[in-house]
Design a protein around this motif. Structure first.
Motif, PDB file in Angstrom:
ATOM      1  N   ALA A  18       6.968   2.193 -34.114  1.00 42.19           N
ATOM      2  CA  ALA A  18       5.567   2.401 -34.618  1.00 42.19           C
ATOM      3  C   ALA A  18       5.696   2.980 -35.783  1.00 42.19           C
ATOM      4  N   CYS A  19       4.586   3.216 -36.616  1.00 40.75           N
ATOM      5  CA  CYS A  19       4.567   3.635 -38.062  1.00 40.75           C
ATOM      6  C   CYS A  19       3.632   4.925 -37.899  1.00 40.75           C
ATOM      7  N   GLY A  20       3.759   6.029 -38.653  1.00 36.33           N
ATOM      8  CA  GLY A  20       2.838   7.088 -38.859  1.00 36.33           C
ATOM      9  C   GLY A  20       2.705   7.895 -37.541  1.00 36.33           C
ATOM     10  N   SER A  21       1.452   8.168 -37.234  1.00 43.02           N
ATOM     11  CA  SER A  21       0.855   9.072 -35.970  1.00 43.02           C
ATOM     12  C   SER A  21       1.389   8.388 -34.743  1.00 43.02           C
ATOM     13  N   SER A  22       1.360   7.105 -34.830  1.00 39.30           N
ATOM     14  CA  SER A  22       1.884   6.326 -33.779  1.00 39.30           C
ATOM     15  C   SER A  22       3.245   6.211 -33.411  1.00 39.30           C
ATOM     16  N   TYR A  23       3.890   6.600 -34.334  1.00 35.12           N
ATOM     17  CA  TYR A  23       5.394   6.905 -34.208  1.00 35.12           C
ATOM     18  C   TYR A  23       5.525   8.118 -33.728  1.00 35.12           C
ATOM     19  N   ILE A  63       3.416   0.665 -30.520  1.00 35.51           N
ATOM     20  CA  ILE A  63       2.183   1.349 -30.463  1.00 35.51           C
ATOM     21  C   ILE A  63       1.503   1.199 -31.700  1.00 35.51           C
ATOM     22  N   SER A  64       0.153   0.931 -31.727  1.00 38.37           N
ATOM     23  CA  SER A  64      -0.538   0.742 -32.864  1.00 38.37           C
ATOM     24  C   SER A  64      -1.902   0.762 -32.575  1.00 38.37           C
ATOM     25  N   GLN A  65      -2.785   1.783 -33.208  1.00 37.26           N
ATOM     26  CA  GLN A  65      -4.047   1.812 -33.106  1.00 37.26           C
ATOM     27  C   GLN A  65      -4.577   0.285 -33.386  1.00 37.26           C
ATOM     28  N   SER A  66      -4.527   0.152 -34.743  1.00 42.41           N
ATOM     29  CA  SER A  66      -4.889  -1.270 -35.277  1.00 42.41           C
ATOM     30  C   SER A  66      -4.747  -2.634 -34.805  1.00 42.41           C
ATOM     31  N   GLY A  67      -3.306  -2.681 -34.174  1.00 43.06           N
ATOM     32  CA  GLY A  67      -2.722  -3.733 -33.911  1.00 43.06           C
ATOM     33  C   GLY A  67      -2.405  -4.675 -35.235  1.00 43.06           C
ATOM     34  N   GLU A  68      -2.530  -4.280 -36.310  1.00 46.86           N
ATOM     35  CA  GLU A  68      -2.254  -5.100 -37.438  1.00 46.86           C
ATOM     36  C   GLU A  68      -1.486  -4.466 -38.438  1.00 46.86           C
ATOM     37  N   THR A  69      -0.492  -3.511 -37.933  1.00 50.86           N
ATOM     38  CA  THR A  69       0.327  -2.685 -39.130  1.00 50.86           C
ATOM     39  C   THR A  69       1.334  -3.785 -39.493  1.00 50.86           C
ATOM     40  N   ALA A  70       1.569  -4.119 -40.853  1.00 47.69           N
ATOM     41  CA  ALA A  70       2.532  -5.388 -41.241  1.00 47.69           C
ATOM     42  C   ALA A  70       3.958  -4.919 -40.814  1.00 47.69           C
ATOM     43  N   GLY A 100     -12.422   7.177 -38.624  1.00 47.66           N
ATOM     44  CA  GLY A 100     -11.675   8.001 -39.759  1.00 47.66           C
ATOM     45  C   GLY A 100     -10.486   7.396 -39.841  1.00 47.66           C
ATOM     46  N   VAL A 101     -10.071   7.601 -41.204  1.00 42.64           N
ATOM     47  CA  VAL A 101      -8.841   6.950 -41.425  1.00 42.64           C
ATOM     48  C   VAL A 101      -7.716   7.646 -40.716  1.00 42.64           C
ATOM     49  N   ALA A 102      -7.880   9.317 -40.590  1.00 38.88           N
ATOM     50  CA  ALA A 102      -6.847   9.891 -39.884  1.00 38.88           C
ATOM     51  C   ALA A 102      -7.026   9.702 -38.391  1.00 38.88           C
ATOM     52  N   SER A 103      -5.856   9.447 -37.770  1.00 33.39           N
ATOM     53  CA  SER A 103      -5.772   9.074 -36.351  1.00 33.39           C
ATOM     54  C   SER A 103      -5.902  10.236 -35.381  1.00 33.39           C
ATOM     55  N   THR A 104      -7.008  10.321 -34.598  1.00 26.09           N
ATOM     56  CA  THR A 104      -7.054  11.553 -33.589  1.00 26.09           C
ATOM     57  C   THR A 104      -7.299  11.220 -32.337  1.00 26.09           C
ATOM     58  N   LEU A 131       1.198  15.967 -40.877  1.00 23.56           N
ATOM     59  CA  LEU A 131       0.772  14.736 -41.377  1.00 23.56           C
ATOM     60  C   LEU A 131      -0.855  14.688 -41.306  1.00 23.56           C
ATOM     61  N   LYS A 132      -1.483  15.232 -40.363  1.00 20.27           N
ATOM     62  CA  LYS A 132      -2.974  15.446 -40.618  1.00 20.27           C
ATOM     63  C   LYS A 132      -3.210  16.273 -41.764  1.00 20.27           C
ATOM     64  N   LEU A 133      -2.804  17.426 -41.916  1.00 21.78           N
ATOM     65  CA  LEU A 133      -3.186  18.326 -43.048  1.00 21.78           C
ATOM     66  C   LEU A 133      -2.827  17.653 -44.342  1.00 21.78           C
ATOM     67  N   LYS A 134      -1.648  17.144 -44.418  1.00 19.20           N
ATOM     68  CA  LYS A 134      -1.424  16.465 -45.707  1.00 19.20           C
ATOM     69  C   LYS A 134      -2.363  15.332 -46.294  1.00 19.20           C
ATOM     70  N   GLU A 135      -2.342  14.539 -45.188  1.00 22.68           N
ATOM     71  CA  GLU A 135      -3.346  13.410 -45.417  1.00 22.68           C
ATOM     72  C   GLU A 135      -4.694  13.653 -45.824  1.00 22.68           C
ATOM     73  N   ILE A 136      -5.391  14.750 -45.182  1.00 21.47           N
ATOM     74  CA  ILE A 136      -6.735  14.841 -45.351  1.00 21.47           C
ATOM     75  C   ILE A 136      -6.782  15.949 -46.435  1.00 21.47           C
TER      76      ILE A 136
HETATM   77  C1  F6R Z   1      -2.289   8.929 -39.590  1.00 21.60           C
HETATM   78  C2  F6R Z   1      -2.416   7.712 -39.444  1.00 21.60           C
HETATM   79  C3  F6R Z   1      -1.414   6.829 -39.755  1.00 21.60           C
HETATM   80  C4  F6R Z   1      -1.371   5.508 -38.732  1.00 21.60           C
HETATM   81  C5  F6R Z   1      -0.408   4.483 -39.171  1.00 21.60           C
HETATM   82  C6  F6R Z   1       0.032   3.549 -37.972  1.00 21.60           C
HETATM   83  O1  F6R Z   1      -3.498   9.697 -39.390  1.00 21.60           O
HETATM   84  O2  F6R Z   1      -3.413   7.275 -39.049  1.00 21.60           O
HETATM   85  O3  F6R Z   1      -0.069   7.269 -40.142  1.00 21.60           O
HETATM   86  O4  F6R Z   1      -0.998   5.973 -37.527  1.00 21.60           O
HETATM   87  O5  F6R Z   1      -0.681   3.890 -40.331  1.00 21.60           O
HETATM   88  O6  F6R Z   1      -1.396   2.849 -37.783  1.00 21.60           O
HETATM   89  P1  F6R Z   1      -1.430   1.944 -36.612  1.00 21.60           P
HETATM   90  O7  F6R Z   1      -1.226   2.711 -35.036  1.00 21.60           O
HETATM   91  O8  F6R Z   1      -2.643   1.195 -36.660  1.00 21.60           O
HETATM   92  O9  F6R Z   1      -0.351   0.713 -36.655  1.00 21.60           O
END
Ligand code: F6R
Length: 364
Positions: free
Chosen positions: A54-59, A101-108, A152-156, A239-244
């Motif tokens: 995964a990437c980011g928070s999903s990682y 693991i992905s919120q969007s299901g589209e992360t390249a 919200g861009v930041a995943s919660t 990550l949450k603090l730095k991104e927002i």
């Molecule tokens: C952090 C955040 C990003 C996503 C990352 C993966 O708040 O939202 O780090 O977690 O870009 O995105 P998804 O889960 O859609 O693959």
């Protein structure tokens, strides 16, 4: 709409008790107190290893999952960041399972890693919040997170629902592999059933966290430390603090402090210590004392027992409900979200649309 909240992020943070409950209901049968997952395309006993990408928070959710699967199911887990994994030409186990693991299901990058694993003959599973997505179409099985749309861009809420889903999968694997018995399954899953109420308790304590933001919004750097299951929450908090809020923040495994980062500690650096009571508490408590002895401003997130033990060494404490250690990453994600939110509000940044970031990262 945002309901009676000023921002989508806050609305989504406050939805967590409800959506955590809904996600749990998708995998947990309260009558039998079992985790039920129909039509799994693999037998957990046939797997020598699970690969989670995964990437980011999903990682960071994947990092928590590694601890869960290894502890509860005695199943080795390899985790990787998708942008690294996709170019590594990693050898994959025969008949293995790869979980994305992905919120969007589209992360390249995550999608490219999925395609690599498919080519390598792995069973492809995804934990997704958007069920009509590219990853959904290319997976053998999808485990939905029922967080609802996250604006919200930041995943919660997507993050905590990913954790709930992963916890259920780890329990399921543990039972199937004989690593835990039904009594353990009932105990661990009932610990998850208590999370929504405890999450509500944490949200009701939001004013305490907002007050702490006063001590942080002028900081240049903030450190977060945690250990074991709570180490990834230190990374997530940073990550949450730095991104927002655009404040520089780093998360570290508490035991790594003395290997370098402790050199950063002085009276101007707030250190958020994430340490619920439990087997690893004393270790992290001693890290807390090391930083406070060097003049660090410690903000201590723990429960009643943890605060009774070393709360006096902290500059500020946030008391969270006492929970089974298994579920603490889900719960402790919430105060670090709230802290980032309030700091960002004090700094006047755009919390829902932070600069330079996109909700869905469809280019690498
Ligand atoms: C952090 C955040 C990003 C996503 C990352 C993966 O708040 O939202 O780090 O977690 O870009 O995105 P998804 O889960 O859609 O693959």
């Amino acid at each position: 709409g945002k309901g009676n909240h000023a921002h989508f992020m806050m609305k989504e943070i406050f939805e967590q008790p409800a959506v955590i409950g809904e996600t749990l209901n998708a995998y947990f049968n309260p009558a039998s107190r079992t985790i039920t997952i129909p039509n799994l395309p693999w037998d957990w006993n046939d797997l020598s290893r699970v690969t989670i990408i995964a990437c980011g928070s999903s990682y960071y959710a994947a990092m928590v999952a590694k601890y869960w699967f290894e502890q509860v199911a005695r199943l080795p887990v390899e985790i990787d960041i998708a942008s690294e994994f996709r170019y590594r030409e990693a050898p994959m186990p025969d008949g293995g399972m790869a979980l994305f693991i992905s919120q969007s299901g589209e992360t390249a990058d995550t999608l490219a890693a999925l395609r690599y694993c498919k080519q390598a003959g792995q069973h492809i599973a995804s934990i997704l919040n958007v069920s009509e997505s590219s990853m959904a179409r290319e997976s053998d099985i999808v485990f939905p997170t029922l967080a609802g749309p996250e604006i919200g861009v930041a995943s919660t809420k997507a993050f905590t629902c990913q954790l709930v889903t992963l916890a259920c999968l780890a329990i399921h694997a543990g039972v199937a592999r004989g690593a835990i018995d039904h009594a353990d399954e009932a105990r661990l899953s009932s610990a998850i059933t208590k999370v929504p109420e405890m999450a509500t308790e944490i949200l009701n304590n939001d004013a305490t966290i907002r007050a702490l933001a006063e001590n942080i919004h002028e900081a240049r750097d903030v450190l977060y430390i945690g250990r074991g299951l709570d180490y990834p929450i230190a990374l997530e908090g940073a990550l949450k603090l730095k991104e927002i809020s655009y404040i520089h923040a780093e998360g570290y495994a508490a035991g790594e402090l003395k290997h370098g980062p402790i050199a950063l500690v002085d009276k101007d650096v707030p250190i958020i210590v994430i340490a619920p009571s439990g087997a690893l508490f004393d270790k992290t408590a001693s890290n807390l004392q090391q930083v406070s002895a060097r003049g660090g401003r410690v903000i201590f997130l723990s429960d009643r027992d943890g605060i009774a033990a070393v709360g006096h060494d902290a500059s500020a404490v946030v008391e969270l409900p006492k929970a089974d250690p298994f579920v603490t990453p889900i719960l402790y994600a919430i105060p670090v979200q709230l802290l980032a939110y309030h700091v960002a509000i004090m700094k006047g940044t755009d919390v829902d649309q932070p600069r330079n970031l996109a909700k869905s990262v469809t280019v690498e």
